[in-house]
Design a protein around this motif. Structure first.
Motif, PDB file in Angstrom:
ATOM      1  N   VAL A   1     -10.852 -26.090  31.030  1.00  0.00           N
ATOM      2  CA  VAL A   1     -11.740 -25.329  30.146  1.00  0.00           C
ATOM      3  C   VAL A   1     -13.160 -25.352  30.701  1.00  0.00           C
ATOM      4  N   PRO A   2     -13.721 -24.165  31.022  1.00  0.00           N
ATOM      5  CA  PRO A   2     -15.125 -24.148  31.459  1.00  0.00           C
ATOM      6  C   PRO A   2     -16.035 -24.380  30.248  1.00  0.00           C
ATOM      7  N   THR A   3     -17.053 -25.185  30.452  1.00  0.00           N
ATOM      8  CA  THR A   3     -17.883 -25.594  29.312  1.00  0.00           C
ATOM      9  C   THR A   3     -19.368 -25.473  29.641  1.00  0.00           C
ATOM     10  N   VAL A   4     -20.150 -25.519  28.564  1.00  0.00           N
ATOM     11  CA  VAL A   4     -21.592 -25.699  28.712  1.00  0.00           C
ATOM     12  C   VAL A   4     -22.029 -26.726  27.675  1.00  0.00           C
ATOM     13  N   ALA A   5     -22.914 -27.608  28.100  1.00  0.00           N
ATOM     14  CA  ALA A   5     -23.487 -28.592  27.185  1.00  0.00           C
ATOM     15  C   ALA A   5     -24.910 -28.175  26.864  1.00  0.00           C
TER      16      ALA A   5
ATOM     17  N   LEU B   1     -16.900 -22.200  27.156  1.00  0.00           N
ATOM     18  CA  LEU B   1     -17.608 -20.991  27.601  1.00  0.00           C
ATOM     19  C   LEU B   1     -16.834 -19.724  27.240  1.00  0.00           C
ATOM     20  N   ARG B   2     -15.514 -19.819  27.104  1.00  0.00           N
ATOM     21  CA  ARG B   2     -14.703 -18.624  26.867  1.00  0.00           C
ATOM     22  C   ARG B   2     -14.722 -18.176  25.419  1.00  0.00           C
ATOM     23  N   THR B   3     -14.833 -19.146  24.505  1.00  0.00           N
ATOM     24  CA  THR B   3     -14.706 -18.820  23.074  1.00  0.00           C
ATOM     25  C   THR B   3     -15.904 -19.226  22.238  1.00  0.00           C
TER      26      THR B   3
ATOM     27  N   ALA C   1     -19.262 -15.855  20.990  1.00  0.00           N
ATOM     28  CA  ALA C   1     -18.924 -15.536  22.390  1.00  0.00           C
ATOM     29  C   ALA C   1     -18.725 -14.031  22.483  1.00  0.00           C
ATOM     30  N   TYR C   2     -19.162 -13.453  23.600  1.00  0.00           N
ATOM     31  CA  TYR C   2     -19.096 -12.004  23.779  1.00  0.00           C
ATOM     32  C   TYR C   2     -18.165 -11.662  24.935  1.00  0.00           C
TER      33      TYR C   2
ATOM     34  N   ALA D   1     -16.104 -16.018  37.440  1.00  0.00           N
ATOM     35  CA  ALA D   1     -15.939 -15.526  36.075  1.00  0.00           C
ATOM     36  C   ALA D   1     -17.308 -15.551  35.401  1.00  0.00           C
ATOM     37  N   VAL D   2     -17.538 -14.599  34.509  1.00  0.00           N
ATOM     38  CA  VAL D   2     -18.808 -14.559  33.783  1.00  0.00           C
ATOM     39  C   VAL D   2     -18.516 -14.657  32.295  1.00  0.00           C
ATOM     40  N   HIS D   3     -19.253 -15.505  31.624  1.00  0.00           N
ATOM     41  CA  HIS D   3     -19.082 -15.709  30.184  1.00  0.00           C
ATOM     42  C   HIS D   3     -20.415 -15.476  29.499  1.00  0.00           C
ATOM     43  N   ALA D   4     -20.342 -15.068  28.242  1.00  0.00           N
ATOM     44  CA  ALA D   4     -21.569 -14.829  27.470  1.00  0.00           C
ATOM     45  C   ALA D   4     -21.438 -15.499  26.108  1.00  0.00           C
TER      46      ALA D   4
END
Ligand code: FES
Length: 134
Positions: free
Chosen positions: A79-83, A93-95, A111-112, A52-55
């Motif tokens: 929930v995929p995350t970034v710190a 990462l999704r929202t 989020a895009y 999956a790709v998130h922006a």
């Protein structure tokens, strides 16, 4: 034409003209971020282990620096995350929702919508509605 499904459901609502081609999926390392320019705006792209790709916006509101693509990819439950690489605030990462403001006021990231078509990553020029927005 084949098209890889995306995990960002609102992408289906984005008109064709609003997409910008940014990258080949193959060139994005898994579980890492990459910086891209979308319509002149700095965006952080993340390819997770499941492709999956998130922006998200590249700008980290807590440090005032454009560093989110250098953040640490992880997950909380499903929930995929970034710190943030600066002060470690954690975002969905999704929202872009801030899940851990590390003692500060929660600030969400833009989020895009992202779509992958024939191995090419497209990002919407318009961000998703902010988390919690009607
Ligand atoms: S790095 Fe090759 S297309 Fe983006």
């Amino acid at each position: 034409m084949t098209s890889t499904p995306t995990t960002t459901p609102p992408a289906a609502q984005v008109p064709d003209a609003a997409w910008e081609e940014v990258c080949h999926l193959d060139h994005l390392p898994r579980e890492r971020g990459a910086a891209a320019l979308v319509d002149g705006v700095q965006v952080a792209l993340f390819r997770t282990h499941d492709d999956a790709v998130h922006a998200l916006q590249q700008y980290d509101p807590y440090s005032g620096a454009h560093v989110m693509s250098r953040g640490i990819v992880g997950s909380r439950g499903h929930v995929p995350t970034v710190a943030s690489p600066m002060y470690k605030q954690v975002f969905d990462l999704r929202t872009g929702a801030c899940l851990d403001p590390v003692g500060r006021e929660p600030v969400h990231l833009a989020a895009y919508p992202v779509e992958v078509r024939d191995g090419v990553v497209l990002v919407s020029r318009e961000p998703l509605p902010a988390p919690g927005a009607p």
